[in-house]
Design a protein around this motif. Sequence first.
Motif, PDB file in Angstrom:
ATOM      1  N   ASN A 157      12.960   7.049   2.360  1.00  0.00           N
ATOM      2  CA  ASN A 157      14.195   6.764   1.621  1.00  0.00           C
ATOM      3  C   ASN A 157      15.185   7.910   1.770  1.00  0.00           C
ATOM      4  O   ASN A 157      16.401   7.687   1.908  1.00  0.00           O
ATOM      5  N   GLY A 158      14.688   9.137   1.746  1.00  0.00           N
ATOM      6  CA  GLY A 158      15.561  10.293   1.925  1.00  0.00           C
ATOM      7  C   GLY A 158      16.195  10.311   3.301  1.00  0.00           C
ATOM      8  O   GLY A 158      17.378  10.649   3.451  1.00  0.00           O
ATOM      9  N   ILE A 181      18.138  17.857  -0.898  1.00  0.00           N
ATOM     10  CA  ILE A 181      17.175  17.170  -1.748  1.00  0.00           C
ATOM     11  C   ILE A 181      15.765  17.535  -1.297  1.00  0.00           C
ATOM     12  O   ILE A 181      15.538  17.881  -0.137  1.00  0.00           O
ATOM     13  N   ASP A 182      14.826  17.483  -2.234  1.00  0.00           N
ATOM     14  CA  ASP A 182      13.452  17.786  -1.875  1.00  0.00           C
ATOM     15  C   ASP A 182      12.523  16.728  -2.435  1.00  0.00           C
ATOM     16  O   ASP A 182      12.857  16.013  -3.379  1.00  0.00           O
ATOM     17  N   CYS A 183      11.358  16.638  -1.798  1.00  0.00           N
ATOM     18  CA  CYS A 183      10.327  15.720  -2.266  1.00  0.00           C
ATOM     19  C   CYS A 183       8.986  16.229  -1.772  1.00  0.00           C
ATOM     20  O   CYS A 183       8.916  17.162  -0.959  1.00  0.00           O
ATOM     21  N   ILE A 184       7.921  15.640  -2.269  1.00  0.00           N
ATOM     22  CA  ILE A 184       6.589  15.989  -1.782  1.00  0.00           C
ATOM     23  C   ILE A 184       6.454  15.441  -0.367  1.00  0.00           C
ATOM     24  O   ILE A 184       6.662  14.254  -0.118  1.00  0.00           O
ATOM     25  N   GLN A 212       6.203  20.906   0.500  1.00  0.00           N
ATOM     26  CA  GLN A 212       7.559  20.589   0.066  1.00  0.00           C
ATOM     27  C   GLN A 212       8.391  20.213   1.280  1.00  0.00           C
ATOM     28  O   GLN A 212       8.355  20.898   2.296  1.00  0.00           O
ATOM     29  N   GLN A 256       4.588  12.081   0.535  1.00  0.00           N
ATOM     30  CA  GLN A 256       4.949  10.814  -0.101  1.00  0.00           C
ATOM     31  C   GLN A 256       5.880  10.036   0.828  1.00  0.00           C
ATOM     32  O   GLN A 256       7.097  10.210   0.817  1.00  0.00           O
ATOM     33  N   LYS A 281      15.086  24.866  -7.880  1.00  0.00           N
ATOM     34  CA  LYS A 281      13.858  24.063  -7.843  1.00  0.00           C
ATOM     35  C   LYS A 281      12.659  25.002  -7.830  1.00  0.00           C
ATOM     36  O   LYS A 281      12.068  25.262  -6.784  1.00  0.00           O
ATOM     37  N   THR A 324       7.099   6.988   1.139  1.00  0.00           N
ATOM     38  CA  THR A 324       8.221   6.180   0.647  1.00  0.00           C
ATOM     39  C   THR A 324       9.407   7.058   0.296  1.00  0.00           C
ATOM     40  O   THR A 324      10.552   6.771   0.682  1.00  0.00           O
ATOM     41  N   ALA A 325       9.174   8.144  -0.419  1.00  0.00           N
ATOM     42  CA  ALA A 325      10.256   9.055  -0.798  1.00  0.00           C
ATOM     43  C   ALA A 325      10.878   9.704   0.429  1.00  0.00           C
ATOM     44  O   ALA A 325      12.103   9.845   0.528  1.00  0.00           O
ATOM     45  N   VAL A 326      10.044  10.072   1.394  1.00  0.00           N
ATOM     46  CA  VAL A 326      10.550  10.709   2.609  1.00  0.00           C
ATOM     47  C   VAL A 326      11.407   9.734   3.410  1.00  0.00           C
ATOM     48  O   VAL A 326      12.514  10.062   3.843  1.00  0.00           O
TER      49      VAL A 326
END
Length: 201
Positions: free
Chosen positions: A129-130, A117-120, A110, A123, A103, A125-127
Motif C-alpha cells: 500500500n505504501g 512514512i514507515d512500517c514494519i 523498519q 508486513q 518515530k 500489505t502495508a508495504v
Amino acid sequence: MMKKIRIINAFAILLLLAGNAVFGQSNKDKKGFAFLELYTSEGCSSCPPADELMGKIQNQYKDSNVFVLSYHVDYWDKQGWKDIFSSAANTKRQYDYAKFMEKEPIYTPQLIINGKIDCIGSQETAVQNGILTALLKPAVAEITLEASQQENKLNLNYNINKISKNNRLYVAVVQKSAKSNVKRGENANRVLSHFQIVRMT
C-alpha cells in the motif's frame, strides 16, 4: 557533473537526490517513485521475512520506479552474532530518521518509504500500500544519469534540474544479493537471503 568511483562486479550503483528525492537512471517524465529503505539485521529473528519481501518486491517492480536499499544496523551485533554487512553508519542513519520523523524508539525490521512514512518491513500489505501511494505522487524534480566503466572505475555523468539548499545527492554502492549461514544468535543455524545491501554511500 562528473564523478569517478570504483566499482566491483556484482555491485550496482544507485544515484539518489534526498529532499525532493528523485531516483534512478532517468526520470524526465517525473513519474512517481517509491524509494524503500529497510533497516535490518542478521541478529534479529523478525528480519528474515522482511529481507525476503524486499527480494520479492525487487522482482515484482523491476520495470517500475521502485528502488530498494537494505541497511544492516549494528546494534544487534552484541546479541550473539555479528552481521557482516552491518555498520555504525547505517545505525546512525536510522537514528537520524527517527529524530526527523519523530518515530522513536528505533526497531528492526523498519521500512521507510520516500523518507516520509514507515512500517514494519515484513508486513506485506502495508508495504505494498505504501508503494502504490508513493507511485501516485509525481516527482518534483528531474535527474538523468549516464555511466561508463573503465577497468575498475565507473564514470558517472548526472544532471539535476532542480536543486534547493536542503537537498543532498548520494551515491550508494549496492550488493545485489547475498546469502549468509548464521551460526549463532536468534537466527542460529539458518541460511538468510539478503537483497540490495548497501555497502557504501
